[in-house]
Design an enzyme around this catalytic site. Structure first.
Site, PDB file in Angstrom:
ATOM      1  N   LYS A  88      47.366  28.281  37.457  1.00  0.00           N
ATOM      2  CA  LYS A  88      45.921  27.830  38.622  1.00  0.00           C
ATOM      3  C   LYS A  88      46.029  26.613  39.615  1.00  0.00           C
ATOM      4  O   LYS A  88      45.888  26.738  40.429  1.00  0.00           O
ATOM      5  CB  LYS A  88      44.664  27.673  37.405  1.00  0.00           C
ATOM      6  CG  LYS A  88      43.560  28.333  36.843  1.00  0.00           C
ATOM      7  CD  LYS A  88      43.670  29.841  37.999  1.00  0.00           C
ATOM      8  CE  LYS A  88      42.548  30.600  36.855  1.00  0.00           C
ATOM      9  NZ  LYS A  88      42.614  31.836  37.504  1.00  0.00           N
ATOM     10  N   TYR A 111      44.621  26.151  27.260  1.00  0.00           N
ATOM     11  CA  TYR A 111      44.628  26.875  28.511  1.00  0.00           C
ATOM     12  C   TYR A 111      45.910  27.017  28.993  1.00  0.00           C
ATOM     13  O   TYR A 111      46.583  27.488  29.327  1.00  0.00           O
ATOM     14  CB  TYR A 111      43.848  26.151  29.498  1.00  0.00           C
ATOM     15  CG  TYR A 111      43.301  27.155  31.159  1.00  0.00           C
ATOM     16  CD1 TYR A 111      42.765  27.679  30.649  1.00  0.00           C
ATOM     17  CD2 TYR A 111      43.946  26.481  32.141  1.00  0.00           C
ATOM     18  CE1 TYR A 111      41.933  29.039  32.283  1.00  0.00           C
ATOM     19  CE2 TYR A 111      43.372  27.317  33.220  1.00  0.00           C
ATOM     20  CZ  TYR A 111      42.319  28.254  33.018  1.00  0.00           C
ATOM     21  OH  TYR A 111      42.005  29.510  33.656  1.00  0.00           O
TER      22      TYR A 111
HETATM   23  P1  NAD Z   1      37.263  39.822  34.036  1.00  0.00           P
HETATM   24  O1  NAD Z   1      38.462  39.781  32.379  1.00  0.00           O
HETATM   25  O2  NAD Z   1      36.423  39.888  33.909  1.00  0.00           O
HETATM   26  O3  NAD Z   1      38.732  39.624  34.782  1.00  0.00           O
HETATM   27  C1  NAD Z   1      40.533  39.419  34.909  1.00  0.00           C
HETATM   28  C2  NAD Z   1      40.342  40.646  36.030  1.00  0.00           C
HETATM   29  O4  NAD Z   1      41.380  40.310  36.229  1.00  0.00           O
HETATM   30  C3  NAD Z   1      40.155  42.047  35.093  1.00  0.00           C
HETATM   31  O5  NAD Z   1      38.852  42.725  36.120  1.00  0.00           O
HETATM   32  C4  NAD Z   1      41.069  42.761  35.046  1.00  0.00           C
HETATM   33  O6  NAD Z   1      41.238  44.091  35.279  1.00  0.00           O
HETATM   34  C5  NAD Z   1      41.702  42.125  36.237  1.00  0.00           C
HETATM   35  N1  NAD Z   1      43.346  42.858  36.164  1.00  0.00           N
HETATM   36  C6  NAD Z   1      44.601  41.671  35.397  1.00  0.00           C
HETATM   37  N2  NAD Z   1      45.917  42.311  35.596  1.00  0.00           N
HETATM   38  C7  NAD Z   1      45.689  42.776  36.808  1.00  0.00           C
HETATM   39  C8  NAD Z   1      46.563  43.264  37.382  1.00  0.00           C
HETATM   40  N3  NAD Z   1      48.293  43.373  37.262  1.00  0.00           N
HETATM   41  N4  NAD Z   1      46.334  43.967  38.658  1.00  0.00           N
HETATM   42  C9  NAD Z   1      45.114  44.128  39.139  1.00  0.00           C
HETATM   43  N5  NAD Z   1      44.236  43.123  38.855  1.00  0.00           N
HETATM   44  C10 NAD Z   1      44.275  42.921  36.660  1.00  0.00           C
HETATM   45  O7  NAD Z   1      37.570  37.411  33.558  1.00  0.00           O
HETATM   46  P2  NAD Z   1      36.669  36.853  34.470  1.00  0.00           P
HETATM   47  O8  NAD Z   1      36.783  35.771  33.546  1.00  0.00           O
HETATM   48  O9  NAD Z   1      35.530  37.166  35.307  1.00  0.00           O
HETATM   49  O10 NAD Z   1      38.284  36.393  35.460  1.00  0.00           O
HETATM   50  C11 NAD Z   1      38.324  36.446  37.102  1.00  0.00           C
HETATM   51  C12 NAD Z   1      38.327  34.727  37.134  1.00  0.00           C
HETATM   52  O11 NAD Z   1      37.739  33.901  37.110  1.00  0.00           O
HETATM   53  C13 NAD Z   1      40.110  34.738  37.543  1.00  0.00           C
HETATM   54  O12 NAD Z   1      41.006  33.566  38.347  1.00  0.00           O
HETATM   55  C14 NAD Z   1      40.109  33.941  35.660  1.00  0.00           C
HETATM   56  O13 NAD Z   1      40.397  32.963  35.798  1.00  0.00           O
HETATM   57  C15 NAD Z   1      38.694  33.068  36.399  1.00  0.00           C
HETATM   58  N6  NAD Z   1      37.899  32.182  36.117  1.00  0.00           N
HETATM   59  C16 NAD Z   1      37.450  32.743  35.084  1.00  0.00           C
HETATM   60  C17 NAD Z   1      36.718  32.054  33.850  1.00  0.00           C
HETATM   61  C18 NAD Z   1      35.521  31.866  33.087  1.00  0.00           C
HETATM   62  O14 NAD Z   1      35.811  31.023  32.150  1.00  0.00           O
HETATM   63  N7  NAD Z   1      35.746  33.072  32.402  1.00  0.00           N
HETATM   64  C19 NAD Z   1      36.296  30.141  34.739  1.00  0.00           C
HETATM   65  C20 NAD Z   1      37.239  29.596  35.505  1.00  0.00           C
HETATM   66  C21 NAD Z   1      38.257  30.696  36.347  1.00  0.00           C
END
Ligand code: NAD
Length: 256
Positions: free
Chosen positions: A165, A158
């Protein structure tokens, strides 16, 4: 299972496709009767987001571009929201990015560019968004950001995102301290791993999913719907006494 949010307006930032955690949040809020505004990162996301939003029960017609690497883009986005709807009651920050090559191997190989990019998109964005969203939260509000346990402890691969984070979680607390007097609460949800577009970039992601199924107290992986329902709770008055908090929605994995 839904909380009543009729008459409230929330901005959902970060839907990329139907697997996005932001989409789980959108579905929960749609079921609760809230009005939703969507933002997308760039042109290539516009059509998929519009197509998805059309499948919701509510009529959420305001869908805007917002690239969080640009102050101007964030400012313009919230100026448009102000013009169209006036007041909002909260927003979901579901945005993160890091270079794939830095989500594997040694953390000490992280490049300066890659470090700053991950901090910029995944952490600083919350602060600039809060700045431009605050004037629209005239009735108070609730801001929810998404984080991961890799911001609290070392998780394999990570790396640079874990450091981003940690910075995001601390930003949540500083923003909560600033904005509380304006009736605005700021919290994070620490989600268990979910197979999304962003998660694909993390080396060894399948191994992590298996470990949760084997070891987490609930013996199953987290779903976007579970995160969505917790976000609905954090947006509602049911959580009115909670701010600056990180709530784990991870089948209990964080206690191990
Ligand atoms: P995802 O890829 O569906 O979403 C990530 C989003 O970030 C996308 O919509 C992307 O367009 C956006 N993004 C990236 N660069 C950008 C920019 N310059 N301007 C505006 N938007 C931008 O993936 P996800 O897993 O749904 O991620 C959403 C959140 O959840 C993130 O913060 C991620 O770190 C967090 N998260 C994810 C997980 C997991 O396992 N998937 C676990 C814990 C936390």
């Amino acid at each position: 299972m839904s909380i009543a949010l009729a008459g409230k307006t929330y901005v959902i930032m970060g839907v990329a496709n139907k697997r996005s955690i932001a989409w789980g949040i959108a579905q929960s809020l749609d079921q609760s009767g809230a009005r939703l505004i969507f933002t997308y990162a760039g042109e290539r996301f516009e059509k998929p987001v519009r197509d998805l939003v059309a499948t919701l029960d509510g009529n959420h017609e305001l869908i805007l571009p917002c690239d969080v690497t640009s102050d101007e883009s964030v400012e313009n986005c919230f100026a448009s929201i102000k013009e169209e709807v006036g007041t909002i009651h909260g927003l979901a920050h579901c945005i993160a990015f890091a270079k794939t090559e830095e989500l594997a191997g040694n953390f000490y190989d992280t490049s300066r560019d890659g470090f700053l990019l991950a901090q910029n998109i995944s952490s600083y964005s919350l602060t600039v968004i809060a700045k431009y969203a605050k004037p629209l939260m005239t009735e108070g509000g609730s801001i929810v950001a998404l984080t991961y346990i890799g911001g609290e402890r070392v998780m394999p691969n990570y790396n640079v995102m874990g450091v981003a984070k940690a910075s995001l979680e601390m930003s949540v607390r500083y923003l909560a301290a600033d904005l509380g007097k304006h009736g605005i609460r700021v919290n994070a949800i620490s989600s268990g791993p979910i197979r999304t577009l962003s998660a694909k970039g993390i080396s060894g992601f399948n191994t992590i999913l298996h470990e949760i199924e084997e070891k987490a107290p609930l013996r199953r992986n987290t779903t976007p719907e579970e995160v969505g329902d917790t976000a609905a709770f954090l947006f509602s008055d049911m959580s009115r006494g909670i701010t600056g908090e990180t709530i784990h929605v991870d089948s209990g994995y964080h206690i191990l």
